[in-house]
Scaffold this active site. Structure first.
Site, short mmCIF file in Angstrom:
data_model
loop_
_atom_site.label_atom_id
_atom_site.label_comp_id
_atom_site.label_asym_id
_atom_site.label_seq_id
_atom_site.Cartn_x
_atom_site.Cartn_y
_atom_site.Cartn_z
N HIS A 12 0.72 -1.24 0.02
CA HIS A 12 -0.12 0.12 0.06
C HIS A 12 0.79 1.28 0.12
CE1 HIS A 12 -0.11 -0.59 4.84
NE2 HIS A 12 0.94 0.14 4.46
N HIS A 59 -1.45 4.47 9.85
CA HIS A 59 -0.08 5.16 10.27
C HIS A 59 -0.19 6.33 10.99
CE1 HIS A 59 -0.22 2.47 6.44
NE2 HIS A 59 1.25 2.38 6.68
N HIS A 197 10.46 -3.57 3.52
CA HIS A 197 10.90 -2.35 3.38
C HIS A 197 11.19 -1.84 4.90
CE1 HIS A 197 6.53 -1.76 4.42
NE2 HIS A 197 6.56 -0.72 4.84
N GLU A 244 4.62 -5.32 8.63
CA GLU A 244 3.15 -5.31 8.19
C GLU A 244 2.60 -6.50 7.61
OE1 GLU A 244 2.86 -0.46 6.84
OE2 GLU A 244 3.24 -2.04 5.18
C1 DHB Z 1 5.98 4.00 2.80
C2 DHB Z 1 4.76 3.93 3.81
C3 DHB Z 1 4.33 2.73 3.92
O1 DHB Z 1 3.44 2.73 4.78
C4 DHB Z 1 4.62 1.71 3.27
O2 DHB Z 1 3.76 0.43 3.67
C5 DHB Z 1 5.54 1.47 2.40
C6 DHB Z 1 6.15 2.91 2.11
C7 DHB Z 1 6.71 5.22 2.37
O3 DHB Z 1 6.50 6.10 2.96
O4 DHB Z 1 7.39 5.21 1.45
FE FE Z 2 2.37 1.12 5.37
#
Ligand code: DHB
Ligand code: FE
Length: 288
Positions: A12, A59, A197, A244
């Protein structure tokens, strides 16, 4: 009775929403990301459910360090796209399904999962970006998402966060809840977030293709074993925000094979690096 027809899984990444909103989706950087969802957009048109049960995480948008529900179900009639700092995304508001959401809250709490009930909430990129990826651009005023959506927020932002094992068991409870709703509704359950990530700290930018794909293989084939993966493995291998992915196990736990039914059919699988600083993963599983 209501039934779960399919599960959908997708990252997402907020930059994906921004790329679509700013008309950059056909630029060379973004085109391959959106192309991975061409099949899915048609599939969703051909298989539009009556309700989407959307497992996502907030978030620090609707919730903050003031209040941290582990699992929160949205029972409102509608949910506005949240202002995450640049104004709300230009997307339609999300129509809820208060009757089914309330029924699921009753049933799942009776099955010993303590849900927080949310009667008013704005929804952030965790929920709106998956809708955009699966439905394409929609006019914020005259457009609409294809069906009502029940937001189900999971705390994966502030420790302690729930284990994959608990998420997987919760998915099974959600399945029982849906199946005991007295209306012939087709319900899809979507799990969002991931894949690897890390947004901050010394390892910011971490991506781990091999681990992501091995995790996906196991999540499809042997979700019970996948649900035993401890937090530390997600953090070490997939980065701090890779956690996540436990949300995908809620959706997977709601599929028929987990409680003795047939294996789901893999309708579509897609993996792409990079989108911003994140590995994008996407999967569609159909109950047969
Ligand atoms: C980012 C934020 C998110 O919530 C995620 O799942 C992936 C990347 C971001 O800020 O780049
Ligand atoms: Fe996220």
């Amino acid at each position: 009775m209501a039934k779960i027809t399919a599960s959908v899984y997708t990252s997402h990444v907020p930059a994906i929403g921004a790329a679509l909103d700013l008309g950059k989706d056909q630029e060379p950087y973004w085109q391959p990301v959106f192309a991975g969802y061409d099949y899915s957009k048609q599939w969703l048109k051909d298989n539009t459910p009556d309700v989407i049960f959307m497992v996502y995480n907030d978030h620090a948008t609707a919730f903050s360090l003031d209040m941290i529900p582990t699992f929160a179900i949205g029972t409102a009639a509608d949910f506005a796209p949240a202002d995450e700092g640049f104004g709300p995304r230009p997307v339609p508001k999300v129509i809820g399904h208060p009757e089914l959401a309330s029924h699921i809250a009753h049933s799942v709490i009776e099955q010993d999962f303590d849900l927080c009930i949310v009667n008013k909430m704005d929804v952030d990129h965790g929920l709106t970006v998956p809708l955009s990826l699966m439905c394409g651009r929609q006019d914020p005023v005259h457009g609409a998402w294809p069906c009502p959506v029940i937001p189900f927020a999971v705390n994966v932002v502030q420790y302690p966060v729930p284990s994959g094992r608990r998420c997987f068991a919760l998915g099974q409870a959600i399945r029982r809840a849906v199946q005991s709703f007295d209306a012939d509704l087709k319900v899809q359950i979507w799990g969002t977030g991931g894949m690897s990530h890390q947004l901050q700290g010394a390892r910011a930018g971490l991506i781990n293709r091999e681990w992501d794909n091995a995790w996906l293989d196991q999540m499809i084939a042997d979700p019970r074993a996948c649900s035993q993966v401890p937090h530390i493995d997600y953090v070490r291998e997939a980065g701090s925000e890779g956690i996540e992915l436990v949300m995908w196990l809620i959706a997977r736990g709601a599929m028929a094979d987990v409680t003795g039914g047939a294996k789901p059919t893999v309708k579509h699988r897609f993996f792409h690096v990079p989108a911003s600083n994140t590995a994008v993963g996407h999967l569609i599983l159909e109950n047969t």
